[in-house]
Enzyme design. Structure first.
Site, mmCIF file in Angstrom:
data_model
loop_
_atom_site.group_PDB
_atom_site.id
_atom_site.type_symbol
_atom_site.label_atom_id
_atom_site.label_comp_id
_atom_site.label_asym_id
_atom_site.label_seq_id
_atom_site.Cartn_x
_atom_site.Cartn_y
_atom_site.Cartn_z
ATOM 1 N N HIS A 217 30.567 19.650 43.264
ATOM 2 C CA HIS A 217 31.261 20.194 44.462
ATOM 3 C C HIS A 217 32.145 18.957 45.003
ATOM 4 O O HIS A 217 31.685 18.110 45.418
ATOM 5 C CB HIS A 217 30.356 20.750 45.589
ATOM 6 C CG HIS A 217 29.650 22.051 44.900
ATOM 7 N ND1 HIS A 217 29.863 23.183 45.124
ATOM 8 C CD2 HIS A 217 28.324 21.839 44.230
ATOM 9 C CE1 HIS A 217 29.131 24.187 44.679
ATOM 10 N NE2 HIS A 217 27.970 23.262 44.338
ATOM 11 N N ARG B 52 34.598 19.511 47.320
ATOM 12 C CA ARG B 52 34.837 20.016 48.673
ATOM 13 C C ARG B 52 36.428 20.160 49.158
ATOM 14 O O ARG B 52 36.428 20.424 50.365
ATOM 15 C CB ARG B 52 34.235 19.244 49.606
ATOM 16 C CG ARG B 52 32.541 19.003 49.336
ATOM 17 C CD ARG B 52 31.812 20.294 49.599
ATOM 18 N NE ARG B 52 30.555 20.121 49.532
ATOM 19 C CZ ARG B 52 29.497 21.120 49.374
ATOM 20 N NH1 ARG B 52 29.923 22.500 49.020
ATOM 21 N NH2 ARG B 52 28.270 20.995 49.561
ATOM 22 N N ASP C 101 29.850 30.253 42.310
ATOM 23 C CA ASP C 101 28.857 29.431 42.709
ATOM 24 C C ASP C 101 28.651 29.503 43.910
ATOM 25 O O ASP C 101 29.849 29.068 44.837
ATOM 26 C CB ASP C 101 29.031 27.854 41.977
ATOM 27 C CG ASP C 101 27.520 27.052 42.312
ATOM 28 O OD1 ASP C 101 26.683 27.831 41.586
ATOM 29 O OD2 ASP C 101 27.614 25.951 42.865
ATOM 30 N N HIS D 86 25.637 31.557 39.307
ATOM 31 C CA HIS D 86 24.857 31.042 40.181
ATOM 32 C C HIS D 86 24.046 32.265 40.371
ATOM 33 O O HIS D 86 24.348 33.247 40.915
ATOM 34 C CB HIS D 86 25.472 30.734 41.518
ATOM 35 C CG HIS D 86 24.679 30.378 42.777
ATOM 36 N ND1 HIS D 86 24.439 29.315 43.240
ATOM 37 C CD2 HIS D 86 24.060 31.546 43.225
ATOM 38 C CE1 HIS D 86 23.672 29.562 44.243
ATOM 39 N NE2 HIS D 86 23.472 30.801 44.452
ATOM 40 N N ASN E 224 19.762 24.203 46.943
ATOM 41 C CA ASN E 224 19.541 25.542 46.373
ATOM 42 C C ASN E 224 20.118 25.732 45.053
ATOM 43 O O ASN E 224 21.128 25.439 44.700
ATOM 44 C CB ASN E 224 20.474 26.647 47.321
ATOM 45 C CG ASN E 224 20.043 28.088 46.865
ATOM 46 O OD1 ASN E 224 19.133 28.299 46.365
ATOM 47 N ND2 ASN E 224 21.046 28.946 47.118
ATOM 48 N N ASP F 156 24.641 19.275 40.139
ATOM 49 C CA ASP F 156 24.976 19.896 41.477
ATOM 50 C C ASP F 156 25.223 19.231 42.467
ATOM 51 O O ASP F 156 24.852 19.382 43.608
ATOM 52 C CB ASP F 156 23.860 21.006 41.608
ATOM 53 C CG ASP F 156 23.984 22.023 42.591
ATOM 54 O OD1 ASP F 156 25.369 22.324 43.010
ATOM 55 O OD2 ASP F 156 23.538 22.887 42.951
HETATM 56 ZN ZN LIG Z 1 24.855 27.238 42.686
#
Ligand SMILES: [Zn+2]
Length: 401
Positions: free
Chosen positions: A46, A48, A135, A162, A260, A287
């Site tokens: 990620h 962002r 995701d 996901h 998560n 992740d």
């Molecule tokens: Zn995810």
């Protein structure tokens, strides 16, 4: 420099000669002994941007990737705007062209705005994206997922799912296990992950599309995927270093232990390791999910889900799995560099990373290049220091000390 050769071990890559022919030893720091690997490829990060630059930027995220030995990353689409059309995706691509120091392959969203309703403009996005994913959220509707799989199949693209059934969450935020019970926390049951995997595998069987499961964390998920592979379905999956090295017994009341899916039970962790060893789990992704320090200071219950991972993945796996003899170095490089490229169609160019494997260091988030600082591995002493990462003849990370 007469001893340069004796200071370098180039890790052999079986598939093709692109890597070994492209390696330029003159870029290496003048002192130290190095093991040179093909550039790692993380299919789940990620970054962002656009939308959440206070958590991470394309620049800081890709600098962190380079320091972690990664030369290619796939960026998840839970952004603002969500890349669900070529116009929205262009906002992300513009920042990537301007700021990325490693290769960034964006995901396209499965549904418009990741809202789980209308499909995104998958046909127009297909030539521009690594794969399709919502995701951060699971696609709740079975008929919508079937529709997405049919379209992905027609376009020759992978669906990276996901898997999370929101109807089973009941406000949970850590694993529904011993720690949650002992400390009065709300738990996330394992079925919220394996239920949707089971549903999707049924759809894959019906539709015949290529399907990848993100961040697998439960033993039931591993068993389902093992069975699906036995049946010959076109499926793959990833797990992350924290699910292989930690479980709920490691939890503390701090935001840096919250992600998560959550850290599960010791039995789940064992099953994931078995899945890695027998090939059920194809690759290890980080992740990498940075948040601001203020957000992650809100404790286990109230901080957002997500920890950083790019700068610690290789040293963690090398220290805890390769050095004790649980995993071979060949297997680790397959999991970090080769299999992800093969599955996501990302070629290995002139890209490599050089490490001092016997050198110890202590994980100090204050020293991360990522803007995110939350890691459950803070303070751990690990082996393996990255000294150089290079891409198409350019140094993208170098540590001269
Ligand atoms: Zn995810």
């Amino acid at each position: 420099m007469k001893d340069l050769k004796s200071r370098i071990t180039v890790f052999p890559v079986k598939s093709g000669s692109v890597f070994s022919s492209a390696f330029d030893a003159s870029l290496l720091p003048p002192t130290g002994s190095f093991t040179v690997f093909p550039g790692f490829c993380d299919v789940h990060v990620h970054l962002r941007e656009p939308g959440f630059s206070y958590k991470e930027t394309i620049r800081s995220g890709t600098l962190a990737a380079a320091r972690g030995g990664y030369t290619a990353v796939c960026a998840m689409p839970n952004l603002s705007p969500v890349p669900d059309s070529p116009a929205h995706l262009e906002e992300e691509l513009r920042l990537i062209r301007r700021d990325a120091v490693v290769r960034v392959f964006p995901y396209g969203a499965i549904t418009a705005g990741e809202k789980g309703e209308a499909l995104s403009d998958m046909a127009a996005l297909a030539p521009l994206v690594a794969a399709f994913s919502d995701d951060g959220k699971g696609v709740q509707s079975e008929s919508r997922m079937r529709q997405a799989m049919l379209e992905a199949k027609r376009l020759g693209k992978l669906i990276a799912a996901h898997c999370e059934d929101e109807s089973l969450l009941r406000g949970g935020y850590i694993h529904d296990g011993a720690y949650a019970r002992a400390h009065g926390h709300r738990g996330i049951c394992s079925e919220s992950e394996w239920g949707p995997i089971q549903r999707d595998l049924r759809l894959v069987k019906e539709v015949g599309c290529a399907y990848h499961v993100c961040h697998v964390s439960t033993k039931e998920s591993v068993a389902l995927l093992r069975q699906a592979k036995r049946e010959g379905l076109d499926v793959s999956c990833e797990t992350a270093p924290h699910y292989l090295l930690l479980d709920e017994r490691s939890l503390r009341e701090e935001g840096r232990f919250k992600m998560n899916p959550p850290l599960r039970s010791p039995e789940d962790r064992e099953a994931l390791l078995e899945g890695v060893l027998d090939g059920t789990i194809d690759m290890i992704a980080t992740d990498h999910a940075p948040h601001s320090a203020e957000e992650k200071a809100r404790g286990l219950k109230d901080s957002p889900f997500g920890i950083v991972g790019l700068e610690t993945a290789f040293p963690l796996l090398y220290t805890h799995l390769v050095r004790p003899g649980i995993l071979s170095m060949d297997k680790l490089i397959e999991l970090l560099a080769l299999r992800p490229r093969e599955r996501f169609g990302i070629p290995l160019g002139e890209e490599y990373t050089a490490w001092e494997l016997d050198r110890p260091f202590t994980v100090d988030p204050g020293d991360f290049l990522s803007q995110g600082r939350a890691t459950p591995f803070e303070g751990e002493t690990l082996f393996g220091v990255c000294r150089l990462t290079a891409l198409e003849g350019r140094i993208v990370y170098k540590n001269d000390t």
